[in-house]
Motif scaffolding. Structure first.
Motif, PDB file in Angstrom:
ATOM      1  N   TRP A 185      -4.092   4.859   4.231  1.00  0.00           N
ATOM      2  CA  TRP A 185      -3.332   3.922   3.396  1.00  0.00           C
ATOM      3  C   TRP A 185      -4.199   3.457   2.218  1.00  0.00           C
ATOM      4  O   TRP A 185      -5.427   3.306   2.353  1.00  0.00           O
ATOM      5  CB  TRP A 185      -2.882   2.708   4.207  1.00  0.00           C
ATOM      6  CG  TRP A 185      -1.934   3.025   5.337  1.00  0.00           C
ATOM      7  CD1 TRP A 185      -1.645   4.239   5.878  1.00  0.00           C
ATOM      8  CD2 TRP A 185      -1.161   2.070   6.092  1.00  0.00           C
ATOM      9  NE1 TRP A 185      -0.745   4.109   6.908  1.00  0.00           N
ATOM     10  CE2 TRP A 185      -0.429   2.792   7.069  1.00  0.00           C
ATOM     11  CE3 TRP A 185      -1.022   0.684   6.043  1.00  0.00           C
ATOM     12  CZ2 TRP A 185       0.430   2.171   7.976  1.00  0.00           C
ATOM     13  CZ3 TRP A 185      -0.164   0.056   6.944  1.00  0.00           C
ATOM     14  CH2 TRP A 185       0.564   0.797   7.892  1.00  0.00           C
ATOM     15  N   ARG A 186      -3.568   3.269   1.076  1.00  0.00           N
ATOM     16  CA  ARG A 186      -4.281   2.846  -0.136  1.00  0.00           C
ATOM     17  C   ARG A 186      -3.561   1.638  -0.730  1.00  0.00           C
ATOM     18  O   ARG A 186      -2.363   1.705  -1.012  1.00  0.00           O
ATOM     19  CB  ARG A 186      -4.278   3.969  -1.184  1.00  0.00           C
ATOM     20  CG  ARG A 186      -4.997   5.248  -0.744  1.00  0.00           C
ATOM     21  CD  ARG A 186      -6.496   5.062  -0.659  1.00  0.00           C
ATOM     22  NE  ARG A 186      -7.163   6.276  -0.184  1.00  0.00           N
ATOM     23  CZ  ARG A 186      -7.447   6.544   1.096  1.00  0.00           C
ATOM     24  NH1 ARG A 186      -7.140   5.660   2.044  1.00  0.00           N
ATOM     25  NH2 ARG A 186      -8.045   7.658   1.432  1.00  0.00           N
ATOM     26  N   SER A 187      -4.291   0.552  -0.941  1.00  0.00           N
ATOM     27  CA  SER A 187      -3.633  -0.645  -1.467  1.00  0.00           C
ATOM     28  C   SER A 187      -3.276  -0.470  -2.947  1.00  0.00           C
ATOM     29  O   SER A 187      -4.010   0.160  -3.711  1.00  0.00           O
ATOM     30  CB  SER A 187      -4.499  -1.883  -1.246  1.00  0.00           C
ATOM     31  OG  SER A 187      -5.780  -1.688  -1.767  1.00  0.00           O
ATOM     32  N   ASN A 188      -2.170  -1.036  -3.336  1.00  0.00           N
ATOM     33  CA  ASN A 188      -1.613  -0.878  -4.682  1.00  0.00           C
ATOM     34  C   ASN A 188      -1.566  -2.238  -5.382  1.00  0.00           C
ATOM     35  O   ASN A 188      -2.223  -2.440  -6.397  1.00  0.00           O
ATOM     36  CB  ASN A 188      -0.212  -0.253  -4.529  1.00  0.00           C
ATOM     37  CG  ASN A 188       0.496   0.055  -5.842  1.00  0.00           C
ATOM     38  OD1 ASN A 188       0.010  -0.252  -6.916  1.00  0.00           O
ATOM     39  ND2 ASN A 188       1.657   0.661  -5.748  1.00  0.00           N
ATOM     40  N   ALA A 234       0.847  -1.190   0.000  1.00  0.00           N
ATOM     41  CA  ALA A 234       0.000   0.000   0.000  1.00  0.00           C
ATOM     42  C   ALA A 234       0.886   1.245   0.000  1.00  0.00           C
ATOM     43  O   ALA A 234       2.114   1.145   0.022  1.00  0.00           O
ATOM     44  CB  ALA A 234      -0.899  -0.016   1.225  1.00  0.00           C
ATOM     45  N   ALA A 246      -9.357  -3.116  -4.878  1.00  0.00           N
ATOM     46  CA  ALA A 246      -8.529  -2.313  -3.970  1.00  0.00           C
ATOM     47  C   ALA A 246      -9.393  -1.485  -3.006  1.00  0.00           C
ATOM     48  O   ALA A 246      -9.063  -1.363  -1.818  1.00  0.00           O
ATOM     49  CB  ALA A 246      -7.605  -1.402  -4.782  1.00  0.00           C
ATOM     50  N   ASP A 275      -9.127  -1.695   1.048  1.00  0.00           N
ATOM     51  CA  ASP A 275      -8.872  -0.521   1.899  1.00  0.00           C
ATOM     52  C   ASP A 275      -9.931  -0.415   2.994  1.00  0.00           C
ATOM     53  O   ASP A 275      -9.617  -0.107   4.152  1.00  0.00           O
ATOM     54  CB  ASP A 275      -8.878   0.764   1.067  1.00  0.00           C
ATOM     55  CG  ASP A 275      -7.738   0.820   0.061  1.00  0.00           C
ATOM     56  OD1 ASP A 275      -6.838  -0.050   0.121  1.00  0.00           O
ATOM     57  OD2 ASP A 275      -7.762   1.726  -0.790  1.00  0.00           O
TER      58      ASP A 275
END
Lengths: 208, 208
Positions: free
Chosen positions: A175-178, A95, A158, A162
């Motif tokens: 936080w942001r998942s990638n 993330a 995603a 999150d």
């Protein structure tokens, strides 16, 4: 080590290292029934953290899921990613922190103005994605350097990940998942044949 | 090698390799007056190309600038990036190809439908940036594995670089620059002290 510059660095690593990192490394889908210890996960972070980022901004955040916690991921995976993920000893959510700029004064202490380079939403998105993705690649190669096998994936929802893992925690809500990376000791049952790569002239130019 | 799986891969690389790749590696700003040969650039590509991408889509494109060609980059660099770039033996433009999906049938030949996964502009942008950035990190670590030093940078005008290098060439007009990497044999005059990194608990979690 960390304060020194390696004097003896201008040599090609031995062939075995190049094979383990690149030429012989593969994406794995099945796994030995063998734990990846928390100590090994810490060692993995302690390598990948040294990879370069813009102004050392280090925006990536990593959730290492083991055991029951992996079940929380299952509903958000595309069907073809479920078995390989549920059978992996560890799945990392790579993330990035939308608020990474808050740590820039700590990470780039000699320039108190550096935080402002990432003040705009546009700069944060571009830098968070770019540098957070670089750090995801450092994770893959650091894992291989430690003798682990990887299976990176982007087939998941995603936004829902999150929501499940980050939204309710005050320290993780930005936080942001990638992407995801299965980590363990791979087995070869479902291994693809090595796929072709682009020739140099298809992907590169040397201009003088 | 490329068709085989490395049997002996579940071992940590020697300390020297971990130091050269991660723990002792640094971002360099000054360079020995020593060429990086075209053969070495080819060898660099022949390592980094093996790094994993989504459906092997391999969207990154690389322009290696040497000598007079580097002068074409100068007007588009922020001032603090000019000296270190102009003095480097090679500067790589790490780009990605907006039309990368056209090569997916060649790269993922067992699934003729894979090209369609990247049909939309949104899917192409997300996958081009994510996977092209991963490949940029593979370049940095492959360079270090070959005994080269790197200086990655994002301080430049990407739109103008695209116009200067890509727009007028039919084969490159869909390429988009992402970041730059100076490559050579670094010297230590302007080296920063090693900057701090986030502790494990600041950047990561293990959930069970």
């Amino acid at each position: 080590m960390s304060e020194l510059v390696l004097e003896d660095r201008h040599k090609t690593l031995p062939d075995h290292a190049l094979d383990q990192l690149f030429r012989g490394a593969r994406t794995f889908y099945t796994w030995e029934d063998k734990d990846v210890s928390d100590t090994t996960i810490q060692a993995l972070y302690d390598l990948l953290k040294y990879g370069p980022t813009s102004a050392n901004n280090s925006p990536a955040r990593f959730i290492f899921l083991k055991g029951a916690a992996k079940e929380r991921l299952r509903p958000f995976l595309i069907p073809s990613n479920i078995d390989k993920t549920m059978s992996a000893p560890v799945t990392a959510i790579v993330a990035w922190d939308w608020e990474f700029h808050e740590k820039v004064p700590q990470l780039f202490p000699h320039d108190p103005g550096a935080k402002e380079w990432f003040a705009s939403d546009e700069a944060r998105k571009a830098n968070g994605v770019r540098n957070g993705t670089l750090q995801g690649a450092y994770l893959i190669l650091a894992a291989r350097a430690l003798g682990l096998d990887c299976g990176p994936m982007s087939g998941f929802d995603a936004a829902k990940v999150d929501e499940e893992f980050f939204a309710s925690d005050p320290k993780m809500k930005h936080w942001r998942s990638n992407f995801l990376v299965n980590i363990g000791y791979g087995t070869t049952e479902k291994l693809f044949p090595r796929l072709p790569r682009l020739a140099f002239d298809e992907a590169a130019r040397i201009l003088k």
